[in-house]
Write a protein that holds these residues in place. Structure first.
Motif, PDB file in Angstrom:
ATOM      1  N   VAL A 133       0.831  -1.210   0.000  1.00 25.60           N
ATOM      2  CA  VAL A 133       0.000   0.000   0.000  1.00 25.60           C
ATOM      3  C   VAL A 133       0.865   1.259   0.000  1.00 25.60           C
ATOM      4  O   VAL A 133       0.660   2.179  -0.800  1.00 25.60           O
ATOM      5  N   ASP A 134       1.836   1.304   0.882  1.00 29.23           N
ATOM      6  CA  ASP A 134       2.674   2.493   1.035  1.00 29.23           C
ATOM      7  C   ASP A 134       4.025   2.283   0.364  1.00 29.23           C
ATOM      8  O   ASP A 134       4.758   1.355   0.709  1.00 29.23           O
ATOM      9  N   LEU A 135       4.358   3.150  -0.573  1.00 28.49           N
ATOM     10  CA  LEU A 135       5.645   3.096  -1.252  1.00 28.49           C
ATOM     11  C   LEU A 135       6.601   4.102  -0.626  1.00 28.49           C
ATOM     12  O   LEU A 135       6.165   5.121  -0.068  1.00 28.49           O
ATOM     13  N   PRO A 136       7.909   3.853  -0.700  1.00 27.15           N
ATOM     14  CA  PRO A 136       8.875   4.836  -0.200  1.00 27.15           C
ATOM     15  C   PRO A 136       8.740   6.171  -0.933  1.00 27.15           C
ATOM     16  O   PRO A 136       8.262   6.230  -2.068  1.00 27.15           O
ATOM     17  N   LYS A 137       9.159   7.234  -0.275  1.00 23.67           N
ATOM     18  CA  LYS A 137       9.085   8.564  -0.869  1.00 23.67           C
ATOM     19  C   LYS A 137       9.844   8.601  -2.189  1.00 23.67           C
ATOM     20  O   LYS A 137      10.972   8.126  -2.286  1.00 23.67           O
ATOM     21  N   GLY A 138       9.211   9.140  -3.207  1.00 24.36           N
ATOM     22  CA  GLY A 138       9.842   9.253  -4.512  1.00 24.36           C
ATOM     23  C   GLY A 138       9.605   8.071  -5.429  1.00 24.36           C
ATOM     24  O   GLY A 138       9.978   8.110  -6.603  1.00 24.36           O
ATOM     25  N   PHE A 139       8.966   7.019  -4.917  1.00 29.79           N
ATOM     26  CA  PHE A 139       8.697   5.842  -5.751  1.00 29.79           C
ATOM     27  C   PHE A 139       7.407   6.021  -6.541  1.00 29.79           C
ATOM     28  O   PHE A 139       6.459   6.652  -6.070  1.00 29.79           O
ATOM     29  N   ASN A 140       7.376   5.449  -7.726  1.00 32.38           N
ATOM     30  CA  ASN A 140       6.212   5.495  -8.600  1.00 32.38           C
ATOM     31  C   ASN A 140       5.710   4.080  -8.817  1.00 32.38           C
ATOM     32  O   ASN A 140       6.482   3.190  -9.194  1.00 32.38           O
ATOM     33  N   ARG A 141       4.421   3.842  -8.586  1.00 31.37           N
ATOM     34  CA  ARG A 141       3.890   2.482  -8.685  1.00 31.37           C
ATOM     35  C   ARG A 141       3.991   1.924 -10.103  1.00 31.37           C
ATOM     36  O   ARG A 141       4.276   0.737 -10.296  1.00 31.37           O
ATOM     37  N   THR A 142       3.773   2.765 -11.097  1.00 29.03           N
ATOM     38  CA  THR A 142       3.865   2.292 -12.479  1.00 29.03           C
ATOM     39  C   THR A 142       5.277   1.813 -12.798  1.00 29.03           C
ATOM     40  O   THR A 142       5.469   0.768 -13.420  1.00 29.03           O
ATOM     41  N   THR A 143       6.275   2.580 -12.350  1.00 28.91           N
ATOM     42  CA  THR A 143       7.664   2.176 -12.572  1.00 28.91           C
ATOM     43  C   THR A 143       7.972   0.884 -11.828  1.00 28.91           C
ATOM     44  O   THR A 143       8.646  -0.013 -12.350  1.00 28.91           O
ATOM     45  N   LEU A 144       7.459   0.767 -10.608  1.00 26.97           N
ATOM     46  CA  LEU A 144       7.673  -0.446  -9.830  1.00 26.97           C
ATOM     47  C   LEU A 144       7.084  -1.659 -10.549  1.00 26.97           C
ATOM     48  O   LEU A 144       7.691  -2.735 -10.592  1.00 26.97           O
ATOM     49  N   GLU A 145       5.896  -1.499 -11.119  1.00 27.95           N
ATOM     50  CA  GLU A 145       5.261  -2.589 -11.864  1.00 27.95           C
ATOM     51  C   GLU A 145       6.091  -2.967 -13.087  1.00 27.95           C
ATOM     52  O   GLU A 145       6.237  -4.158 -13.413  1.00 27.95           O
ATOM     53  N   LYS A 146       6.649  -1.963 -13.778  1.00 31.40           N
ATOM     54  CA  LYS A 146       7.474  -2.234 -14.958  1.00 31.40           C
ATOM     55  C   LYS A 146       8.722  -3.034 -14.579  1.00 31.40           C
ATOM     56  O   LYS A 146       9.105  -3.975 -15.274  1.00 31.40           O
ATOM     57  N   VAL A 147       9.336  -2.650 -13.465  1.00 29.06           N
ATOM     58  CA  VAL A 147      10.534  -3.354 -13.014  1.00 29.06           C
ATOM     59  C   VAL A 147      10.200  -4.803 -12.677  1.00 29.06           C
ATOM     60  O   VAL A 147      10.881  -5.746 -13.106  1.00 29.06           O
ATOM     61  N   LEU A 148       9.131  -5.015 -11.899  1.00 30.03           N
ATOM     62  CA  LEU A 148       8.754  -6.370 -11.500  1.00 30.03           C
ATOM     63  C   LEU A 148       8.370  -7.212 -12.713  1.00 30.03           C
ATOM     64  O   LEU A 148       8.768  -8.379 -12.828  1.00 30.03           O
ATOM     65  N   ASN A 149       7.601  -6.633 -13.636  1.00 33.97           N
ATOM     66  CA  ASN A 149       7.176  -7.380 -14.824  1.00 33.97           C
ATOM     67  C   ASN A 149       8.365  -7.768 -15.691  1.00 33.97           C
ATOM     68  O   ASN A 149       8.388  -8.857 -16.274  1.00 33.97           O
ATOM     69  N   TYR A 150       9.372  -6.895 -15.777  1.00 36.69           N
ATOM     70  CA  TYR A 150      10.555  -7.229 -16.566  1.00 36.69           C
ATOM     71  C   TYR A 150      11.300  -8.409 -15.933  1.00 36.69           C
ATOM     72  O   TYR A 150      11.726  -9.335 -16.636  1.00 36.69           O
TER      73      TYR A 150
END
Length: 232
Positions: free
Chosen positions: A160-177
């Protein structure tokens, strides 16, 4: 979809209420009753026929270990999750030998409870949908994986809570890759493929590793520093 009926067996009224609230926050689960000891708990299992019991171990009148033994000796058709402060290996082994679905240590977070209940729901839906299974299907039920695919619980829905400065879309792209790579990927690989700086890729990868969604392995090549490879 039919709700999973849960019986809570816990002697501490405050803990009982917290557990009830946690369980009912998870879609598909309903607490049908609560009990303060194992003797009353066994009676309610027989009368109410719950699908799942969440049970403490240290209780008056009849502790959780003896209650588990009676559940198994009487072949009561119910799954049990131990929720207890017991952390000594002898007690843990006794409880595991009696066939609990999972073992949650107090104190615990809602996220830990939620993950267990989601895994249980997945397991029951899969086992209820078939009569015979292959080894591959059984592995998927027990270990939550399919050959060549990521584990079924590698998703971001519980974060639910991401670290400051993190973007959920970018996080999803990293995990999906990372999910798509067969032999793992370095921060440089991730950066070049999703279009971010290497330092950014490394921050996101380290975060995912801390969340236990990916693993890291150090690759030692020739001359130069070792390279971290991340994989599911």
């Amino acid at each position: 979809m039919t709700s999973t009926k849960v019986l809570l067996i816990e002697d501490d009224p405050m803990v009982r209420e917290v557990n009830r609230q946690f369980i009912e926050r998870v879609e598909g689960f309903t607490v049908i009753d609560m009990s303060g000891n194992g003797v009353d708990g066994i009676s309610k299992i027989k009368a109410l026929k719950p699908d799942l019991v969440l049970m403490d171990i240290f209780m008056p009148e009849q502790d959780g270990i003896e209650t588990l033994r009676k559940i198994r000796n009487e072949n009561l058709p119910v799954d049990v999750i131990a929720v207890t402060a017991a952390n000594d290996i002898q007690t843990i082994q006794k409880i595991l030998h009696l066939g609990v679905y999972d073992y949650i240590m107090k104190p615990f977070t809602f996220e830990r409870m939620q993950q267990t209940l989601k895994n249980f729901d997945r397991f029951k839906r899969m086992t209820n949908s078939v009569n015979d299974v292959t080894q591959k299907e059984l592995d998927e039920m027990i270990h939550h994986f399919r050959e060549g695919e990521a584990p079924l619980d590698t998703s971001l829905e519980d974060i639910v809570d991401l670290p400051k400065g993190f973007n959920r879309t970018t996080l999803e792209k990293v995990l999906n890759y990372i999910k798509q790579t067969k032999n793992g990927a370095s921060a440089d690989d991730v950066a070049s493929n999703i279009g971010v700086a290497r330092v950014t890729a490394r921050r996101y990868l380290d975060f995912l590793e801390k969340q236990k969604l990916i693993k890291v392995d150090v690759h030692y090549g020739g001359i130069g520093r070792p390279i971290n490879h991340y994989y599911i």
